[in-house]
Scaffold this active site. Structure first.
Site, PDB file in Angstrom:
ATOM      1  N   ASP A 238       0.849  -1.191   0.000  1.00  0.00           N
ATOM      2  CA  ASP A 238       0.000   0.000   0.000  1.00  0.00           C
ATOM      3  C   ASP A 238       0.883   1.239   0.000  1.00  0.00           C
ATOM      4  O   ASP A 238       2.102   1.166   0.223  1.00  0.00           O
ATOM      5  CB  ASP A 238      -0.903  -0.027   1.250  1.00  0.00           C
ATOM      6  N   LYS A 239       0.218   2.380  -0.229  1.00  0.00           N
ATOM      7  CA  LYS A 239       0.877   3.686  -0.167  1.00  0.00           C
ATOM      8  C   LYS A 239       0.116   4.541   0.830  1.00  0.00           C
ATOM      9  O   LYS A 239      -1.098   4.402   0.966  1.00  0.00           O
ATOM     10  CB  LYS A 239       0.797   4.335  -1.559  1.00  0.00           C
ATOM     11  N   HIS A 240       0.819   5.416   1.522  1.00  0.00           N
ATOM     12  CA  HIS A 240       0.128   6.380   2.386  1.00  0.00           C
ATOM     13  C   HIS A 240       0.688   7.765   2.107  1.00  0.00           C
ATOM     14  O   HIS A 240       1.902   7.947   2.032  1.00  0.00           O
ATOM     15  CB  HIS A 240       0.343   6.027   3.868  1.00  0.00           C
ATOM     16  N   SER A 241      -0.208   8.729   1.934  1.00  0.00           N
ATOM     17  CA  SER A 241       0.228  10.113   1.739  1.00  0.00           C
ATOM     18  C   SER A 241      -0.106  10.903   2.996  1.00  0.00           C
ATOM     19  O   SER A 241      -1.142  10.668   3.626  1.00  0.00           O
ATOM     20  CB  SER A 241      -0.500  10.696   0.526  1.00  0.00           C
TER      21      SER A 241
ATOM     22  N   THR B 212      -9.290  10.392   0.083  1.00  0.00           N
ATOM     23  CA  THR B 212      -9.553   9.465  -1.030  1.00  0.00           C
ATOM     24  C   THR B 212     -10.987   8.934  -1.007  1.00  0.00           C
ATOM     25  O   THR B 212     -11.625   8.807  -2.047  1.00  0.00           O
ATOM     26  CB  THR B 212      -8.523   8.312  -0.976  1.00  0.00           C
TER      27      THR B 212
ATOM     28  N   ARG C 274      -6.036  14.071  20.950  1.00  0.00           N
ATOM     29  CA  ARG C 274      -4.952  14.966  20.477  1.00  0.00           C
ATOM     30  C   ARG C 274      -5.525  16.168  19.747  1.00  0.00           C
ATOM     31  O   ARG C 274      -5.040  17.289  19.868  1.00  0.00           O
ATOM     32  CB  ARG C 274      -4.018  14.186  19.553  1.00  0.00           C
TER      33      ARG C 274
ATOM     34  N   SER D 218       0.501   6.925  15.012  1.00  0.00           N
ATOM     35  CA  SER D 218      -0.885   6.978  14.553  1.00  0.00           C
ATOM     36  C   SER D 218      -1.012   6.436  13.123  1.00  0.00           C
ATOM     37  O   SER D 218      -1.825   5.551  12.840  1.00  0.00           O
ATOM     38  CB  SER D 218      -1.365   8.440  14.618  1.00  0.00           C
TER      39      SER D 218
ATOM     40  N   LYS E 264      -2.263   1.912  11.975  1.00  0.00           N
ATOM     41  CA  LYS E 264      -3.343   1.505  11.060  1.00  0.00           C
ATOM     42  C   LYS E 264      -2.793   0.699   9.887  1.00  0.00           C
ATOM     43  O   LYS E 264      -3.406  -0.259   9.420  1.00  0.00           O
ATOM     44  CB  LYS E 264      -4.077   2.754  10.545  1.00  0.00           C
ATOM     45  N   LYS E 265      -1.618   1.087   9.401  1.00  0.00           N
ATOM     46  CA  LYS E 265      -1.034   0.375   8.258  1.00  0.00           C
ATOM     47  C   LYS E 265      -0.565  -1.020   8.686  1.00  0.00           C
ATOM     48  O   LYS E 265      -0.688  -1.985   7.932  1.00  0.00           O
ATOM     49  CB  LYS E 265       0.134   1.183   7.671  1.00  0.00           C
TER      50      LYS E 265
HETATM   51  N1  URA Z   1      -2.802  11.211  10.044  1.00  0.00           N
HETATM   52  C1  URA Z   1      -3.022  10.280  10.994  1.00  0.00           C
HETATM   53  O1  URA Z   1      -3.581   9.232  10.716  1.00  0.00           O
HETATM   54  N2  URA Z   1      -2.624  10.529  12.248  1.00  0.00           N
HETATM   55  C2  URA Z   1      -1.982  11.670  12.612  1.00  0.00           C
HETATM   56  O2  URA Z   1      -1.627  11.817  13.755  1.00  0.00           O
HETATM   57  C3  URA Z   1      -1.760  12.647  11.609  1.00  0.00           C
HETATM   58  C4  URA Z   1      -2.188  12.387  10.339  1.00  0.00           C
END
Ligand code: URA
Length: 444
Positions: free
Chosen positions: A82-85, A122, A170, A185, A189-190
């Site tokens: 996967d990719k995360h931006s 997205t 936060r 964070s 999730k990834k």
């Molecule tokens: N995106 C996230 O999922 N968590 C953060 O803390 C900042 C951006």
């Protein structure tokens, strides 16, 4: 061991390095409710000021991953990636990257989020496609990943619930900006998505979460070290967000831009560079290519041969969208009632763009959210956005605006004019990507 949350908080407050056990117990307690929200807020603030070492960040990431389900893709016959931006404006890379990688034999189960503030999300883009289910059940999600090679959806399983709860705290306690907390964070999730490899697109510049290159580098380095330390093979590119990436910003308009990119009808050059660079790194990491250069060639061929478009079409249809979406875009994507050019007040060359301001102009049109529960109008936004260095005059507009009513059009026109700075010359503009090489977990 007797675990007292207040002692862990105090130890962090005083600048100590926490043990893995302390971090794991604190997050597990938070997830089950024995650590209160007040204590989690204090922990976040102590971390904000005292920071965390890389091993502490790894422990925090793993503890948050373990607060919920972890997906398992071992039944698939290829690599899973996967990719995360970190978020930008006109950033529709995922829509092309997922099907390009799928066409190269890499499975991409992409669990993405919604937009908030100036950056787009997205999932909101896919909501512009009639019938497309962004919240399928687990069975359908797995079926589509297997059939199309990629599925872009919102969260189905209970992935990293401790992150969701901590992020909400936060958000209202001034502690979002800690690189240690951002790292854990994003990565929790990834890791919960069960990936074999991950590429990160860390944005820098006026439209980025991290506006300076130094802070972007710091975030990229932290993400890469912690992800690899937690056992997920990860690399990163730092890419420029001093102007919108695509020439379109707004949900339906970015979907159209992505389909035109895939079919070759229109390809914005910077968008193409970033998308193919990310695909190339991911191809090398997953082993479908021996080198990044070979990965780039495979990605170009997946795109130009039409195989990526085919994957995109299969994914859209399998998730409930129209079977003829690519061929009949005009009949499936709703259009806004007001469409017109926006001109700058004077004549000159675009020397700077407040990209965040462009994103906020999309929000003013109703195409983004100021609060998480806001509804979105998928028709609105900008296309034909002029890039840095373009000369604007009475015949060359800044962009074309798509608005639902006159009042929002006027407000968005005011905002986009303010975001575009005209001068005598183009800026000396370094086109990144700047690669942060990935390391193995042993190298940390
Ligand atoms: N995106 C996230 O999922 N968590 C953060 O803390 C900042 C951006």
């Amino acid at each position: 061991m007797v675990f007292l949350p207040q002692e862990v908080i105090a130890r962090k407050r005083d600048g100590n390095v926490l043990t893995n056990e302390e971090i794991a117990a604190f997050i597990a307690g938070f997830a089950k409710g024995s650590v209160s929200h007040a204590q989690a807020a204090a922990f976040a603030m102590a971390t904000y000021f005292q920071d965390m070492t890389m091993p502490e960040r790894v422990a925090l990431t793993l503890a948050m991953r373990d607060s919920g389900d972890v997906l398992d893709w071992s039944d698939l016959d290829g690599p899973v990636a996967d990719k995360h931006s970190t978020g930008g404006v006109g950033d529709n890379v995922s829509l092309m990257l997922a099907p390009i990688m799928a066409a190269m034999g890499v499975y991409v189960p992409m669990i993405s989020g919604r937009g908030l503030g100036h950056t787009g999300g997205t999932l909101d883009k896919f909501d512009a496609i009639p019938g497309y289910q962004t919240q399928p059940d687990n069975d359908l999600f797995r079926r589509v990943v297997r059939q199309a090679g990629c599925a872009i959806i919102g969260q189905t399983a209970d992935l990293a619930p401790a992150d969701k709860a901590l992020y909400a705290i936060r958000d209202v306690t001034g502690t979002v900006e800690s690189i240690a907390l951002i790292t854990a964070s994003i990565l929790s999730k990834k890791l919960a998505a069960g990936l074999g490899a991950l590429v990160l697109d860390v944005k820098t510049g006026s439209g980025a979460f991290m506006p300076t290159l130094d802070r972007s580098r710091e975030l990229a380095q932290s993400l890469v070290e912690v992800a690899n330390g937690a056992g997920l093979k990860t690399g990163a590119l730092i890419t420029d967000m001093n102007e919108p990436l695509a020439s379109a910003a707004g949900n339906g308009l970015e979907v159209r831009n992505a389909v035109e990119f895939l079919t070759g009808r229109h390809q914005d050059p910077r968008l193409k560079e970033v998308t193919l660079s990310l695909c190339a790194v991911l191809a090398e990491m997953t082993g479908v290519a021996g080198t990044v250069g070979a990965g780039r060639m495979l990605a170009e061929s997946a795109l130009s041969s039409g195989r990526a478009t085919e994957r995109f079409a299969i994914m859209v249809h399998a998730l409930g969208g129209p079977g003829d979406f690519i061929d009949n875009l005009d009949s499936h994507l709703a259009t806004a009632p007001i469409i017109r050019d926006v001109f700058a007040q004077g004549t000159g060359t675009i020397s700077a763009i407040d990209t965040r301001g462009v994103g906020m102009a999309v929000v003013a049109l109703g195409g983004g959210r100021s609060t998480p529960t806001d509804d979105i109008d998928h028709r609105v936004g900008f296309d034909r956005l002029a890039g840095l260095g373009t000369r604007l005059d009475a015949h060359t507009p800044i962009a074309r605006i798509h608005a639902r009513d006159e009042a929002s059009a006027i407000e968005a026109e005011r905002r986009i004019r303010a975001a575009y700075v005209l001068g005598d010359a183009a800026p000396a503009h370094a086109l990144i990507p700047d690669a942060v090489p990935y390391t193995t977990s042993q190298e940390i």
